[in-house]
Every structure is written in C-alpha cells, then in structure tokens.
Motif scaffolding. Structure first.
Motif, PDB file in Angstrom:
ATOM      1  N   ASN A  49     -16.940  30.598  23.851  1.00  0.00           N
ATOM      2  CA  ASN A  49     -18.370  30.778  23.579  1.00  0.00           C
ATOM      3  C   ASN A  49     -19.114  29.436  23.584  1.00  0.00           C
ATOM      4  N   PRO A  50     -19.049  28.683  24.670  1.00  0.00           N
ATOM      5  CA  PRO A  50     -19.671  27.347  24.684  1.00  0.00           C
ATOM      6  C   PRO A  50     -21.180  27.414  24.447  1.00  0.00           C
ATOM      7  N   MET A  51     -21.665  26.490  23.611  1.00  0.00           N
ATOM      8  CA  MET A  51     -23.096  26.375  23.336  1.00  0.00           C
ATOM      9  C   MET A  51     -23.726  25.206  24.073  1.00  0.00           C
ATOM     10  N   THR A  52     -22.895  24.338  24.617  1.00  0.00           N
ATOM     11  CA  THR A  52     -23.381  23.208  25.408  1.00  0.00           C
ATOM     12  C   THR A  52     -22.614  23.186  26.730  1.00  0.00           C
ATOM     13  N   ALA A  53     -22.870  22.181  27.534  1.00  0.00           N
ATOM     14  CA  ALA A  53     -22.248  22.117  28.857  1.00  0.00           C
ATOM     15  C   ALA A  53     -20.861  21.494  28.830  1.00  0.00           C
ATOM     16  N   ARG A  54     -20.364  21.090  27.679  1.00  0.00           N
ATOM     17  CA  ARG A  54     -19.060  20.432  27.664  1.00  0.00           C
ATOM     18  C   ARG A  54     -17.959  21.434  28.024  1.00  0.00           C
ATOM     19  N   ALA A  55     -16.876  20.908  28.598  1.00  0.00           N
ATOM     20  CA  ALA A  55     -15.799  21.740  29.110  1.00  0.00           C
ATOM     21  C   ALA A  55     -14.475  21.031  28.873  1.00  0.00           C
ATOM     22  N   PRO A  56     -13.359  21.720  29.070  1.00  0.00           N
ATOM     23  CA  PRO A  56     -12.050  21.083  28.918  1.00  0.00           C
ATOM     24  C   PRO A  56     -11.937  19.816  29.759  1.00  0.00           C
ATOM     25  N   GLY A  57     -11.418  18.772  29.126  1.00  0.00           N
ATOM     26  CA  GLY A  57     -11.299  17.481  29.781  1.00  0.00           C
ATOM     27  C   GLY A  57     -12.404  16.520  29.425  1.00  0.00           C
ATOM     28  N   ASP A  58     -13.530  17.034  28.900  1.00  0.00           N
ATOM     29  CA  ASP A  58     -14.627  16.153  28.494  1.00  0.00           C
ATOM     30  C   ASP A  58     -14.238  15.381  27.236  1.00  0.00           C
ATOM     31  N   PRO A  59     -14.871  14.220  27.005  1.00  0.00           N
ATOM     32  CA  PRO A  59     -14.582  13.463  25.786  1.00  0.00           C
ATOM     33  C   PRO A  59     -14.938  14.266  24.527  1.00  0.00           C
ATOM     34  N   SER A  60     -14.082  14.146  23.535  1.00  0.00           N
ATOM     35  CA  SER A  60     -14.341  14.825  22.263  1.00  0.00           C
ATOM     36  C   SER A  60     -15.244  14.008  21.363  1.00  0.00           C
ATOM     37  N   LEU A  61     -15.106  12.672  21.458  1.00  0.00           N
ATOM     38  CA  LEU A  61     -15.888  11.757  20.617  1.00  0.00           C
ATOM     39  C   LEU A  61     -15.606  11.986  19.142  1.00  0.00           C
ATOM     40  N   LEU A  62     -14.347  12.282  18.837  1.00  0.00           N
ATOM     41  CA  LEU A  62     -13.929  12.424  17.448  1.00  0.00           C
ATOM     42  C   LEU A  62     -13.316  11.115  16.964  1.00  0.00           C
ATOM     43  N   GLY A  63     -13.146  11.012  15.652  1.00  0.00           N
ATOM     44  CA  GLY A  63     -12.493   9.839  15.098  1.00  0.00           C
ATOM     45  C   GLY A  63     -10.991   9.900  15.324  1.00  0.00           C
ATOM     46  N   GLU A  64     -10.316   8.807  15.048  1.00  0.00           N
ATOM     47  CA  GLU A  64      -8.877   8.739  15.242  1.00  0.00           C
ATOM     48  C   GLU A  64      -8.161   9.513  14.138  1.00  0.00           C
ATOM     49  N   LEU A  65      -7.245  10.412  14.537  1.00  0.00           N
ATOM     50  CA  LEU A  65      -6.494  11.163  13.537  1.00  0.00           C
ATOM     51  C   LEU A  65      -5.572  10.257  12.731  1.00  0.00           C
ATOM     52  N   ASP A  66      -5.165   9.133  13.323  1.00  0.00           N
ATOM     53  CA  ASP A  66      -4.263   8.233  12.613  1.00  0.00           C
ATOM     54  C   ASP A  66      -4.913   7.639  11.375  1.00  0.00           C
ATOM     55  N   THR A  67      -6.241   7.618  11.344  1.00  0.00           N
ATOM     56  CA  THR A  67      -6.924   7.021  10.201  1.00  0.00           C
ATOM     57  C   THR A  67      -7.129   8.013   9.062  1.00  0.00           C
ATOM     58  N   LEU A  68      -6.766   9.270   9.266  1.00  0.00           N
ATOM     59  CA  LEU A  68      -6.927  10.249   8.207  1.00  0.00           C
ATOM     60  C   LEU A  68      -5.976   9.973   7.059  1.00  0.00           C
ATOM     61  N   ASP A  69      -6.460  10.103   5.853  1.00  0.00           N
ATOM     62  CA  ASP A  69      -5.615   9.966   4.673  1.00  0.00           C
ATOM     63  C   ASP A  69      -4.632  11.137   4.655  1.00  0.00           C
ATOM     64  N   PRO A  70      -3.320  10.854   4.593  1.00  0.00           N
ATOM     65  CA  PRO A  70      -2.342  11.954   4.591  1.00  0.00           C
ATOM     66  C   PRO A  70      -2.560  12.955   3.462  1.00  0.00           C
ATOM     67  N   SER A  71      -3.167  12.512   2.368  1.00  0.00           N
ATOM     68  CA  SER A  71      -3.396  13.417   1.235  1.00  0.00           C
ATOM     69  C   SER A  71      -4.720  14.153   1.350  1.00  0.00           C
ATOM     70  N   ALA A  72      -5.509  13.843   2.374  1.00  0.00           N
ATOM     71  CA  ALA A  72      -6.812  14.493   2.536  1.00  0.00           C
ATOM     72  C   ALA A  72      -6.617  15.936   2.969  1.00  0.00           C
ATOM     73  N   PRO A  73      -7.598  16.791   2.688  1.00  0.00           N
ATOM     74  CA  PRO A  73      -7.485  18.193   3.125  1.00  0.00           C
ATOM     75  C   PRO A  73      -7.544  18.296   4.636  1.00  0.00           C
ATOM     76  N   ASP A  74      -6.955  19.357   5.158  1.00  0.00           N
ATOM     77  CA  ASP A  74      -6.952  19.549   6.597  1.00  0.00           C
ATOM     78  C   ASP A  74      -8.164  20.329   7.086  1.00  0.00           C
ATOM     79  N   VAL A  75      -8.983  20.852   6.179  1.00  0.00           N
ATOM     80  CA  VAL A  75     -10.173  21.610   6.548  1.00  0.00           C
ATOM     81  C   VAL A  75     -11.400  20.899   5.992  1.00  0.00           C
ATOM     82  N   TYR A  76     -12.390  20.662   6.851  1.00  0.00           N
ATOM     83  CA  TYR A  76     -13.601  19.944   6.465  1.00  0.00           C
ATOM     84  C   TYR A  76     -14.827  20.824   6.730  1.00  0.00           C
TER      85      TYR A  76
END
Length: 222
Positions: free
Chosen positions: A45-72
C-alpha cells in the motif's frame, strides 16, 4: 508488494506485512527496511513513490541500545502533500537476536480526523430548548428524568435494580409526572417493566414516604 525481491527476509515477514496492510488498507502503508544496507526491501500500500531498492534513510541499527524496546511509536510523520501519519516501527531480529530488518507501519490520519470532526460537529452544544413548547409535554420530563439517571449512573436500564427504579420513580413523582392520568403505562414502558411491577414499586415508594413522614413528625413532637 510493488516489486519482487530475492531477499529471504521478504518471504519471511511478508505474511505479517500483508496482514497489516489488508487490515488497515487503504489507509496504511507497510514498509520493510534493511537498515544495515539502508534500503527498502518491500512496500505494501505505498503512499509515496519509493520502491524496493530505494534508500531507507534510517539510522544505524548498530547504534541501538540492546536494552531499548524493539517497538517505537506511535509517532507523527508528514507526507509532502500535507497528510499527517501515525507511525510505528519495529526492529525484527534473527534467531541469534541480532537486528535483521525494520518494519514500519504508516497510518493516514486524515480519514480519522475527518470522522472525528464530523462526530464533534454532531456532538456540539445545542441551543436551549424552547420551554414554552414543552412545558406541558410530560413525556419530555419523563425522558429527562430517566435518561438523566441512566447517564449519571453509567449503566443501561437492563441493569437497573429495585433501588434504581425507586430512585427514578421518586424523581418522576417530584417532577409531577404521575399527576398525569396516562403516565403509569408510559413510565412502565420507558423503564422496561410491567405495569404490575410499576404499581408495586409505587406502593413501596408511597409506604416509605409515609414512614419517613411519620418518623419526622414524631421527632418534632419530642
């Protein structure tokens, strides 16, 4: 899903993503991200023109605190056309507990806000009732008393006990409803009891009032 991809994470999580999209569609976009490679894996159900393979522009998962929740979230986002979204993001982990992907659900709040505005309009304060038109309408007084008691107690007529009915009948009597000849059948119908039950309750109410009156007179004579 817009474009097939050989990434094994897509078939693993596709049933979950598709289920969410079907439940909330067409008002929700579901995006599966590879945050390590910073790319979109799949979109439902895409709401924008982005498609598989496009940049996600998310932060690095390696920087997540291991004790942080997995749902935001839910947190707010905006689309270029001004639509407001309520979004949640979930970090998906592999069998070893390492972050594998990020699942994002973006819900278009527009339809909800329009529905809320419509309901708020219907629930807006009304003008005062023109009393001259209703001063002789004893059924309005009856409905006001019974409906007011239901709202004040927060429970429906079906859950009224004997004390509830006696309290309502006392208010109706004070409002002069029973001075009307045809009031008893109407009140019985409104309270969802039989006429015989209502007459029994009225007799009990009358007896209680007489006893209270006698007790008060006796106290005053002392």
């Amino acid at each position: 899903m817009t474009v097939e991809t050989p990434d094994p994470r897509v078939p693993t999580w596709a049933p979950v993503c598709r289920a969410v999209a079907l439940l909330l569609g067409p008002y929700a976009e579901v995006v599966l991200h590879d945050a390590v490679a910073d790319r979109v894996l799949a979109v439902w159900n895409p709401m924008t023109a982005r498609a598989p393979g496009d940049p996600s522009l998310l932060g690095e998962l390696d920087t997540l605190d291991p004790s942080a929740p997995d749902v935001y979230g839910p947190y707010e986002k905006l689309l270029p056309d001004g639509r407001r979204l309520s979004s949640v993001s979930a970090v998906l982990r592999d069998a070893a507990g390492r972050p594998s992907a990020v699942l994002c659900v973006n819900l278009d709040r527009g339809p909800l806000e329009q529905a809320a505005a419509l309901l708020a309009g219907f629930a807006a304060p009304t003008a005062p009732r023109p009393e001259p038109l209703f001063e002789r309408d004893w059924t309005e007084r009856m409905n006001d008393v019974i409906g007011g008691y239901v709202r004040a107690q927060g429970r429906p007529l079906e859950r009224f006990g004997r004390e509830d009915r006696l309290a309502v009948l006392r208010e109706l009597d004070q409002a002069g409803v029973f001075a009307v000849r045809r009031a008893v059948p109407a009140v019985a119908t409104a309270l969802r009891v039989s006429r015989s039950t209502l007459y029994t309750l009225l007799a009990e109410l009358k007896q209680t009032e007489n006893e209270n009156k006698t007790e008060t007179e006796n106290e005053n004579d002392r």
